[in-house]
Design a protein around this motif. Sequence first.
Motif, mmCIF file in Angstrom:
data_model
loop_
_atom_site.group_PDB
_atom_site.id
_atom_site.type_symbol
_atom_site.label_atom_id
_atom_site.label_comp_id
_atom_site.label_asym_id
_atom_site.label_seq_id
_atom_site.Cartn_x
_atom_site.Cartn_y
_atom_site.Cartn_z
ATOM 1 N N ASP A 187 0.831 -1.207 0.000
ATOM 2 C CA ASP A 187 0.000 0.000 0.000
ATOM 3 C C ASP A 187 0.863 1.253 0.000
ATOM 4 N N ARG A 188 1.907 1.254 0.832
ATOM 5 C CA ARG A 188 2.744 2.447 0.959
ATOM 6 C C ARG A 188 3.569 2.700 -0.295
ATOM 7 N N ILE A 189 4.049 1.647 -0.928
ATOM 8 C CA ILE A 189 4.829 1.841 -2.149
ATOM 9 C C ILE A 189 3.915 2.282 -3.302
ATOM 10 N N TYR A 190 2.726 1.724 -3.357
ATOM 11 C CA TYR A 190 1.717 2.197 -4.314
ATOM 12 C C TYR A 190 1.415 3.675 -4.077
ATOM 13 N N TYR A 191 1.253 4.045 -2.812
ATOM 14 C CA TYR A 191 0.981 5.436 -2.448
ATOM 15 C C TYR A 191 2.173 6.324 -2.799
ATOM 16 N N LEU A 192 3.387 5.814 -2.558
ATOM 17 C CA LEU A 192 4.591 6.567 -2.902
ATOM 18 C C LEU A 192 4.620 6.879 -4.397
ATOM 19 N N ASN A 193 4.237 5.917 -5.216
ATOM 20 C CA ASN A 193 4.187 6.134 -6.659
ATOM 21 C C ASN A 193 3.198 7.245 -7.011
ATOM 22 N N HIS B 231 4.611 10.633 -8.712
ATOM 23 C CA HIS B 231 4.397 10.665 -10.157
ATOM 24 C C HIS B 231 2.965 10.997 -10.576
ATOM 25 N N SER B 232 2.070 11.178 -9.616
ATOM 26 C CA SER B 232 0.675 11.524 -9.938
ATOM 27 C C SER B 232 0.048 10.520 -10.886
ATOM 28 N N VAL B 233 0.345 9.237 -10.658
ATOM 29 C CA VAL B 233 -0.225 8.169 -11.466
ATOM 30 C C VAL B 233 -0.780 7.113 -10.519
ATOM 31 N N ASP B 234 -1.889 6.514 -10.893
ATOM 32 C CA ASP B 234 -2.539 5.501 -10.062
ATOM 33 C C ASP B 234 -2.382 4.147 -10.725
ATOM 34 N N LEU B 235 -1.404 3.358 -10.224
ATOM 35 C CA LEU B 235 -1.171 1.991 -10.697
ATOM 36 C C LEU B 235 -1.264 1.071 -9.487
ATOM 37 N N PHE B 236 -2.471 0.608 -9.201
ATOM 38 C CA PHE B 236 -2.696 -0.213 -8.009
ATOM 39 C C PHE B 236 -1.987 -1.555 -8.155
#
Length: 226
Positions: free
Chosen positions: A94-100, A104-109
């Motif tokens: 979750d945190r690494i997804y959130y970091l992305n 980068h303002s991109v949502d890649l779940f």
Amino acid sequence: MKMMISKSSLTDLCIKQLKNLLIFNEDNELEILKSSIDIALKKVENNFNRNNIKYYSEKDRPLFNAFNSDQYTVFLYYLSNTIWKEGNPNLLADRIYYLNKILHSVDLFYEVNLPDYFVLSHPLGSVIGRGVYSNYFFFGQNCTVGGNKGFSPFFDERVALLSGSKVVGNSRIGNNCIISANAYVKDTDIPNNSIVFGTSPNLIIKNQPKEYFESYFSNLFHNYCD
């Protein structure tokens, strides 16, 4: 694969970013992070082997630069996806997804399974949601893939989503398709070898020869094959 910084420096970078922006527990999470970075880098190398965009290779060898934001976006996606697939606690994924998203303002779940071979370019504002993705998938900025009434899209091979395009719901996008800038496909199947314009249900679908798409996608991918 050539790396512009060492794996240990990359690990330190991830840890510092997590600590500064979110949370990282070295006692419990360091070994998970290290082993997941190893796997993620292998996925990055495999992906970049087919990437034909400038800066992704040097003398026919894949090149990973953690300070190229597009490349780091791909790495962080693979890292979060790997942690999830390896059955580790979702909180770190979750945190690494959130970091992305922060960087980068991109949502890649991390539960979205992108294919082995995909390319992104300046993906700011894009939300690439649940769907079925095939190889040679491309997306740019402000693109959206999402569900509608419990259905999610299916993408065959060689599909490009150009700036501002959206594909949602019960849609199947065929092989060799380009969803043009700002097009909106909703609950619509698109046949092979098509360029799509406009908004559902009033889409304009233009068929093109297969050779047109071979040329287009060979600019994005090395070793392009049918």
